[in-house]
Design an enzyme around this catalytic site. Sequence first.
Site, PDB file in Angstrom:
ATOM      1  NE  ARG A  50      14.095   6.208  -0.999  1.00  0.00           N
ATOM      2  CZ  ARG A  50      12.883   6.157  -1.115  1.00  0.00           C
ATOM      3  NH1 ARG A  50      11.938   6.604  -0.220  1.00  0.00           N
ATOM      4  NH2 ARG A  50      12.364   5.331  -2.107  1.00  0.00           N
ATOM      5  NE  ARG A  51      17.198   6.876  -8.119  1.00  0.00           N
ATOM      6  CZ  ARG A  51      15.999   7.391  -8.073  1.00  0.00           C
ATOM      7  NH1 ARG A  51      15.078   7.156  -7.254  1.00  0.00           N
ATOM      8  NH2 ARG A  51      15.840   8.423  -8.960  1.00  0.00           N
ATOM      9  CB  THR A 104       6.630   5.022 -13.925  1.00  0.00           C
ATOM     10  OG1 THR A 104       6.170   4.676 -12.817  1.00  0.00           O
ATOM     11  CG2 THR A 104       7.330   3.594 -14.421  1.00  0.00           C
ATOM     12  CG  ASP A 108       9.225   3.098  -7.186  1.00  0.00           C
ATOM     13  OD1 ASP A 108       8.199   2.784  -7.341  1.00  0.00           O
ATOM     14  OD2 ASP A 108       9.917   3.427  -6.144  1.00  0.00           O
ATOM     15  N   GLY A 111       0.764  -1.033   0.118  1.00  0.00           N
ATOM     16  CA  GLY A 111       0.130   0.015  -0.108  1.00  0.00           C
ATOM     17  C   GLY A 111       0.739   1.194   0.024  1.00  0.00           C
ATOM     18  CB  ALA A 112      -0.130   4.716   0.219  1.00  0.00           C
ATOM     19  CB  SER A 148       3.474  -0.358   2.465  1.00  0.00           C
ATOM     20  OG  SER A 148       3.976  -0.698   1.122  1.00  0.00           O
ATOM     21  N   GLY A 149       6.667   1.172   2.458  1.00  0.00           N
ATOM     22  CA  GLY A 149       8.105   1.041   2.369  1.00  0.00           C
ATOM     23  C   GLY A 149       8.415   0.048   1.071  1.00  0.00           C
ATOM     24  CG  HIS A 191      11.038   8.179  -4.628  1.00  0.00           C
ATOM     25  ND1 HIS A 191      11.109   6.625  -5.007  1.00  0.00           N
ATOM     26  CD2 HIS A 191      10.056   8.421  -3.717  1.00  0.00           C
ATOM     27  CE1 HIS A 191       9.602   6.351  -4.414  1.00  0.00           C
ATOM     28  NE2 HIS A 191       9.244   7.257  -3.686  1.00  0.00           N
TER      29      HIS A 191
END
Length: 181
Positions: free
Chosen positions: A66-67, A48, A96, A23-24, A26-27, A63
């Site tokens: 984090r990378r 995407t 993702d 879910g949203a 959720s990790g 996002h």
Amino acid sequence: MTGATAASGNRASDGKLTFVLGGARSGKSTHAEKLTIAHPSPWAYIATAQAYDDEMLERIALHRSRRGQGWVTVDAPLDLVGAIEALPDHQPVLIDCLTLWLTNQMLAEHDVEAECRRLSDVLSRPRGPWFVVSNEVGLGIVPDNALARRFRDAAGRLNQQVAAAADNVLMMVAGLPLKVK
């Protein structure tokens, strides 16, 4: 699954598809990133998302932040199949996410069933360790409008197709991975 277990168990998935659902918040993405970096870099991150508003711009920036080094980001909001096919063999790939891609397909008024079949076909033939993230959207109430029901149904069918092709399926619950397959 601990980081050490995830990493050591993940090495056996060279040339295999791992599907990470949840879910949203959720990790899902964080866990899929950890699984991906257990393989040698460079890692491909196929994104995407499209930023239609400031809040989505912030999510995309989070996002990306984090990378670290070693990631190659490929933006593929619509031509996900082409992006996957263009990658070299044996490269670890994180896609993702499928539900954002599906949203993009619907908003562009593409033939969703045909695009999902094309995607499922390419995902059934991984050429390296591939990790695919998607939302599980069918656990809540029945949506009150036709578009939302159409999306929920298409996402459910796509998730079933990808899960059937996957070697491993994980369901994320509160940041914890549960092995489904």
